[in-house]
Write a protein that holds these residues in place. Structure first.
Motif, mmCIF file in Angstrom:
data_model
loop_
_atom_site.group_PDB
_atom_site.id
_atom_site.type_symbol
_atom_site.label_atom_id
_atom_site.label_comp_id
_atom_site.label_asym_id
_atom_site.label_seq_id
_atom_site.Cartn_x
_atom_site.Cartn_y
_atom_site.Cartn_z
ATOM 1 N N GLU A 72 -1.890 -10.997 6.976
ATOM 2 C CA GLU A 72 -1.614 -12.595 7.142
ATOM 3 C C GLU A 72 -0.882 -12.760 6.041
ATOM 4 O OE1 GLU A 72 -4.876 -14.660 7.797
ATOM 5 O OE2 GLU A 72 -5.299 -13.687 9.853
ATOM 6 N N THR A 73 -1.050 -12.450 4.874
ATOM 7 C CA THR A 73 -0.484 -13.057 3.580
ATOM 8 C C THR A 73 0.487 -12.114 2.969
ATOM 9 O OG1 THR A 73 -2.273 -11.889 2.204
ATOM 10 C CG2 THR A 73 -2.666 -14.093 2.921
ATOM 11 N N GLY A 74 0.921 -10.941 3.763
ATOM 12 C CA GLY A 74 2.047 -10.113 3.343
ATOM 13 C C GLY A 74 1.620 -9.295 2.053
ATOM 14 N N ALA A 75 0.229 -9.076 1.688
ATOM 15 C CA ALA A 75 0.025 -8.303 0.641
ATOM 16 C C ALA A 75 0.321 -6.683 1.010
ATOM 17 C CB ALA A 75 -1.809 -8.384 0.770
ATOM 18 N N GLN A 76 0.600 -5.864 0.109
ATOM 19 C CA GLN A 76 1.173 -4.589 -0.055
ATOM 20 C C GLN A 76 0.032 -3.736 -0.217
ATOM 21 O OE1 GLN A 76 4.134 -5.470 -2.952
ATOM 22 N NE2 GLN A 76 5.524 -4.600 -1.687
ATOM 23 N N ALA A 77 -1.013 -4.101 -1.011
ATOM 24 C CA ALA A 77 -2.027 -3.282 -1.634
ATOM 25 C C ALA A 77 -3.199 -3.956 -1.714
ATOM 26 C CB ALA A 77 -1.636 -2.825 -2.872
ATOM 27 N N VAL A 78 -4.444 -3.414 -1.576
ATOM 28 C CA VAL A 78 -5.862 -3.934 -1.703
ATOM 29 C C VAL A 78 -6.570 -3.382 -2.993
ATOM 30 C CG1 VAL A 78 -8.271 -4.176 -0.593
ATOM 31 C CG2 VAL A 78 -5.917 -4.423 0.722
ATOM 32 N N HIS A 79 -7.126 -4.234 -3.722
ATOM 33 C CA HIS A 79 -7.780 -3.672 -4.898
ATOM 34 C C HIS A 79 -9.174 -4.217 -4.405
ATOM 35 C CE1 HIS A 79 -9.520 -3.034 -8.737
ATOM 36 N NE2 HIS A 79 -8.583 -2.944 -9.425
ATOM 37 N N PRO A 80 -10.111 -3.131 -4.469
ATOM 38 C CA PRO A 80 -11.468 -3.512 -3.875
ATOM 39 C C PRO A 80 -12.472 -3.863 -5.053
ATOM 40 C CG PRO A 80 -11.215 -1.002 -4.464
ATOM 41 C CD PRO A 80 -9.941 -1.706 -4.674
ATOM 42 N N GLY A 81 -12.157 -3.683 -6.019
ATOM 43 C CA GLY A 81 -13.183 -4.169 -7.312
ATOM 44 C C GLY A 81 -14.312 -3.147 -7.192
ATOM 45 N N TYR A 82 -15.453 -3.596 -7.616
ATOM 46 C CA TYR A 82 -16.527 -2.619 -7.489
ATOM 47 C C TYR A 82 -17.753 -3.316 -6.604
ATOM 48 C CZ TYR A 82 -17.620 -5.315 -11.575
ATOM 49 O OH TYR A 82 -17.671 -6.440 -12.629
ATOM 50 N N GLY A 83 -18.494 -2.427 -5.980
ATOM 51 C CA GLY A 83 -19.543 -2.893 -4.874
ATOM 52 C C GLY A 83 -18.847 -3.267 -3.815
#
Length: 638
Positions: A72-83
């Protein structure tokens, strides 16, 4: 580099990643649950998307909702952090299927290292030493009991599917093994959806040392030295440092090579950590597991080496070549984790609303704290990390201790006083660490007493707040020609005040003055940060905080001390998982009655005395509040 990245996490790690994205001019997308609608990471992000209610399984653990938010926001990548979904193979593959770059290792690498059984078999084949034990898939309870007999006690039960100390159980004798297996499976099932267990020999005098690795998509893997993570409680890290005071340059290089070999064995890409257990008696080291994500303690390595790990995560994920070789630490760095927990009550999770906050400015603080933040029981109790750096280990420890002494969090009980006590321990200062140190010294590290000056401060603050009011309306303390004693009830302690004279309980009189200056309470020569919530006055000084209830009554507290008869209360806000007894049952002191879970932690509630359960007020699955009555025990008549 990417134009837009969604951060699939919350709290301090989401804040840390969003700030990194801002430095690179990358548009940041935050996701949030209803519990986090006003959270700091939501305010800092360029765009924020609601993904569900407070329950993690319906929000931060929903891969579908997070991917929908990215689309929906047009993000190209996802950073999952931790957990949450950071080491979830299905989530990594779902991102790839949706055309999103997962800023982490390939799904196959997560899969290989996410299962501890498969991970040990893989790295053993690569020549990396592993802890003796049995790591067969699908072992039954009987198999685990048989394996313990072969290995010899003590043994360590570990979930195959997860980390962070969740579901781990140290067992010293055969009689306690089956109950430990049951508990470990239940916690593993709740935390990771998988109750598969493995069993290992427990290394005596163990030190927990991990190696940070970085790998690009072009086959290059390097290590950035080690972090010492031996200061733990319940297998949860508390204070971490880099470099370790134990390792020689030769051992550091050997462990670094082993970590690189482990990463290469699964085709690793990105930032990861290979964890080792080191036998303090022999110096032998063994592979434990690989965390296929950014670690909570990654700032320690960043401050010690000058390498920004999140920056390299972004660069590697965008296809860049790794421009680093193996890195030696140039400084010493130490990190302390600040938790919403009460050391005086067995480190049980706490909660509340942050009423006042001061974070030290001369050290690094990774935090999502802000005034007004409501700390509940939905998520992990870690609030912040304080990290100090020095040219020497002694300097880093001193700077961290001083910074914690200046930190103020009022409205939520934290473990800061415990952290400072641990930093002052002689063995910690000397570098004589092992994973059992905290448990052995717990009594000397936890202080529960409230100084008389603090009781006096609360009474004097109350007295000072009445100055200027009509003396005929005051509840005492004014007479024609002289002062009279005024008695204030603070946490069930009578505090008598007459002018500058104070008597706490049955103690001797002493003289003390108090005034409010810029919102702080100055008592004698000490300055307390101050905040009020109803009839509870919060005071903070030197890293310690006190929540003082001004009842104005002479009755004793309704709270009963552990071991007394009467109501059995919940030690923390949470959910009742197990009810082991029914109304009318005869129970004995110490018998397990309930299991309450909150913030991924289980706590067994026991009978305070021999007697009969006159009432059982809860059932499995029920939400309970702190100190809520669960049952009533009527003692046997003499």
């Amino acid at each position: 580099m990417f134009d837009s990245v969604l951060v699939a996490n919350r709290g301090e790690i989401a804040v840390r990643v969003i700030r990194a994205l801002r430095r690179f001019g990358i548009r940041s997308v935050a996701v949030y649950s209803d519990a986090d609608a006003d959270a700091l990471h939501v305010r800092l992000a360029d765009v924020a998307v609601r993904i569900g209610p407070a329950a993690a399984r319906e929000s931060y653990l929903s891969a579908e909702r997070i991917i929908d938010a990215a689309r929906e926001t047009g993000a190209q990548a996802v950073h999952p952090g931790y957990g949450f979904l950071a080491e979830n193979t299905d989530f990594a593959r779902a991102c790839e299927k949706a055309g999103l770059v997962f800023i982490g290792p390939p799904a196959d690498a997560i899969d290989a290292m996410g299962d501890k059984i498969r991970a040990k078999l893989t790295v053993r084949a690569a020549g990396v030493p592993v802890v003796p034990g049995r790591t067969e898939a699908g072992m039954t309870d009987d198999d685990l009991v048989d394996a313990a007999g072969e290995i010899g006690f003590p043994v360590l039960l570990k979930p195959s599917a997860g980390g962070g100390g969740k579901g781990m159980r140290l067992v010293h004798e055969a009689g306690a093994l089956r109950d430990a297996i049951e508990s470990a499976r239940r916690e593993a099932r709740g935390s990771f959806g998988d109750d598969t267990l493995l069993i290992e020999r427990f290394i005596t005098n163990p030190r927990h040392i991990e190696i940070q690795v970085l790998a690009d998509a072009h086959g290059k893997v390097v290590h950035l030295g080690e972090r010492e993570c031996s200061l733990q409680r319940r297998h949860q890290k508390i204070i971490e440092e880099a470099p370790s005071p134990l390792l020689t340059p030769e051992v550091r290089a050997a462990m670094g090579r082993a970590a690189v070999d482990a990463a290469k064995s699964v085709g690793y890409v990105g930032a990861g950590t290979v964890e080792f257990i080191v036998d303090g008696s022999t110096g032998d080291y063994f592979f434990m597991e690989m965390n296929t994500r950014l670690q909570v303690e990654h700032p320690v390595t960043e401050l010690a080496t000058g390498v920004d790990l999140v920056e390299w995560q972004l660069r590697v994920a965008s296809g860049e070549h790794l421009l680093l070789d193996d890195v030696e630490p140039a400084k010493h760095a130490v990190e302390a984790r600040v938790y919403a927990e009460d050391p005086a009550r067995g480190f049980l999770p706490t909660g509340g609303t942050v009423l006042r906050l001061h974070e030290p400015e001369d050290v690094r603080v990774d935090s999502a704290l802000q005034v007004g933040l409501v700390v509940g029981s939905d998520y992990d109790p870690m609030l912040a990390k304080v990290i100090a750096r020095g040219d020497t280990r002694a300097e880093a420890l001193r700077r961290l201790d001083a910074a914690l002494g200046r930190m103020v969090v009022l409205g939520v009980t934290t473990n800061i006083p415990f952290l400072r006590a641990l930093l002052h321990d002689d063995d910690v200062r000397a570098g004589n660490l092992d994973t059992g140190l905290v448990e052995r010294k717990l009594d000397s590290l936890v202080r529960d007493e409230v100084p008389d000056e603090v009781y006096a401060a609360a009474a004097l603050e109350r007295q000072a707040s009445l100055r200027g009011e009509d003396p005929w309306e005051r509840p005492g303390g004014w007479r024609i020609g002289e002062h009279a004693w005024t008695t204030w009830r603070v946490d069930d302690v009578d505090v008598r005040v007459r002018g500058e004279e104070v008597v706490v309980g049955q103690g001797e009189p002493f003289r003390l003055t108090a005034e409010v200056v810029d919102g702080d309470l100055v008592v004698g020569t000490r300055r307390y940060a101050m905040a009020r919530s109803g009839n509870v006055l919060w005071l903070g000084a030197g890293g310690r905080t006190w929540a003082l209830t001004e009842t104005g009554q002479s009755e004793l507290s309704a709270h009963r001390s552990e071991g007394s008869a009467g109501p059995v209360t919940s030690p923390m806000p949470g959910t009742v998982l197990v009810v082991r007894a029914a109304q009318g049952d005869h129970v004995t002191a110490g018998q397990a009655l309930f299991v309450v879970e909150a913030m991924k932690m289980e706590h067994t509630v026991t009978a305070p005395t021999d007697g009969v359960l006159a009432e059982v007020n809860v059932q499995a699955g029920q939400q309970v509040a702190l100190d809520q009555p669960l049952a009533v025990v009527v003692p046997h008549q003499e």
